[in-house]
Design a protein around this motif. Sequence first.
Motif, PDB file in Angstrom:
ATOM      1  N   ALA A   8       0.771  -1.283  -0.090  1.00 40.25           N
ATOM      2  CA  ALA A   8       0.036  -0.094  -0.043  1.00 40.25           C
ATOM      3  C   ALA A   8       0.946   1.190  -0.019  1.00 40.25           C
ATOM      4  N   MET A   9       2.223   1.121   0.804  1.00 38.16           N
ATOM      5  CA  MET A   9       2.808   2.539   0.804  1.00 38.16           C
ATOM      6  C   MET A   9       3.525   2.648  -0.599  1.00 38.16           C
TER       7      MET A   9
ATOM      8  N   ILE B 182       0.221   8.167   8.036  1.00 38.87           N
ATOM      9  CA  ILE B 182      -0.866   7.548   8.407  1.00 38.87           C
ATOM     10  C   ILE B 182      -1.014   6.077   8.416  1.00 38.87           C
ATOM     11  N   LEU B 183      -0.405   5.605   7.335  1.00 40.45           N
ATOM     12  CA  LEU B 183      -0.237   4.103   7.326  1.00 40.45           C
ATOM     13  C   LEU B 183       1.045   3.618   8.150  1.00 40.45           C
ATOM     14  N   TYR B 184       1.982   4.263   8.204  1.00 44.78           N
ATOM     15  CA  TYR B 184       2.837   4.222   9.214  1.00 44.78           C
ATOM     16  C   TYR B 184       2.297   3.840  10.713  1.00 44.78           C
ATOM     17  N   ILE B 185       1.521   4.730  10.874  1.00 38.21           N
ATOM     18  CA  ILE B 185       0.699   4.735  12.297  1.00 38.21           C
ATOM     19  C   ILE B 185       0.087   3.760  12.490  1.00 38.21           C
TER      20      ILE B 185
ATOM     21  N   ALA C 270      -5.503  -1.860   1.906  1.00 37.88           N
ATOM     22  CA  ALA C 270      -4.909  -1.855   0.418  1.00 37.88           C
ATOM     23  C   ALA C 270      -5.616  -1.077  -0.331  1.00 37.88           C
ATOM     24  N   LEU C 271      -6.878  -0.477   0.050  1.00 40.77           N
ATOM     25  CA  LEU C 271      -7.700   0.330  -0.614  1.00 40.77           C
ATOM     26  C   LEU C 271      -7.359   1.863  -0.645  1.00 40.77           C
ATOM     27  N   VAL C 272      -6.370   2.272   0.593  1.00 40.37           N
ATOM     28  CA  VAL C 272      -5.900   3.647   0.838  1.00 40.37           C
ATOM     29  C   VAL C 272      -5.605   4.438  -0.166  1.00 40.37           C
TER      30      VAL C 272
END
Length: 209
Positions: free
Chosen positions: A28-29, A67-70, A101-103
């Motif tokens: 995702a990232m 945000i994904l890291y958090i 996965a949708l982010v």
Amino acid sequence: MARVSNGSPSPARPDRLITLTDGIFAIAMTLLALEVRVAPDLDSGQFHAALRETVPQLAAYALSFLILYIFWRDQRQILLMSAKTGGLPQHLALAVLGVIALVPFPTSLLAEYGDREPLAVAMYAATICLIDLLQLAMFATLRGRHGVRGVGEWRDTAADLGATIVVFGASVPIAFFAPQAAMWWWLALFPAKAVLGRRERLRGARRDG
């Protein structure tokens, strides 16, 4: 710690789920970065104009990456604090990964339309809020069903998850009236996380002392 009744399948250790979590977050990232691009074969004027147009894309990328890291940190922390997973907690963990996965999709909408389409801002905020609600549900079911490691850590994790829910949940209705204000409001998450992290470290230092 909760016992597994005789004859019931034993809950799985979280190791494989943690490995899957790491992989989904990494993908995702990476996909976030693929949304930042400049068209080929441009002349000098077009190139500089296109480069300026990447600023919203880079801002959306940076926000979503943080945000994904958090979320990745919280997901691992929740799974590591439970000796076992399985059943509903595992389904909730998979639901979290499905939304993670949708982010990149709401991130691309935010980068392209965030300055003029309130729905794009609201969709982004709702997606982030949904992820945190699912993590909170996973957190609660793991605590109730499979026991915990470190009660103080669970209290800190609950507060950390709640901060994101409050910030992004409150911004959903704001987005329909003032999308720019909603996006500025998201920045409140980072000082809130810093304060909660400091409290967690102080509480940990008192426990260790």
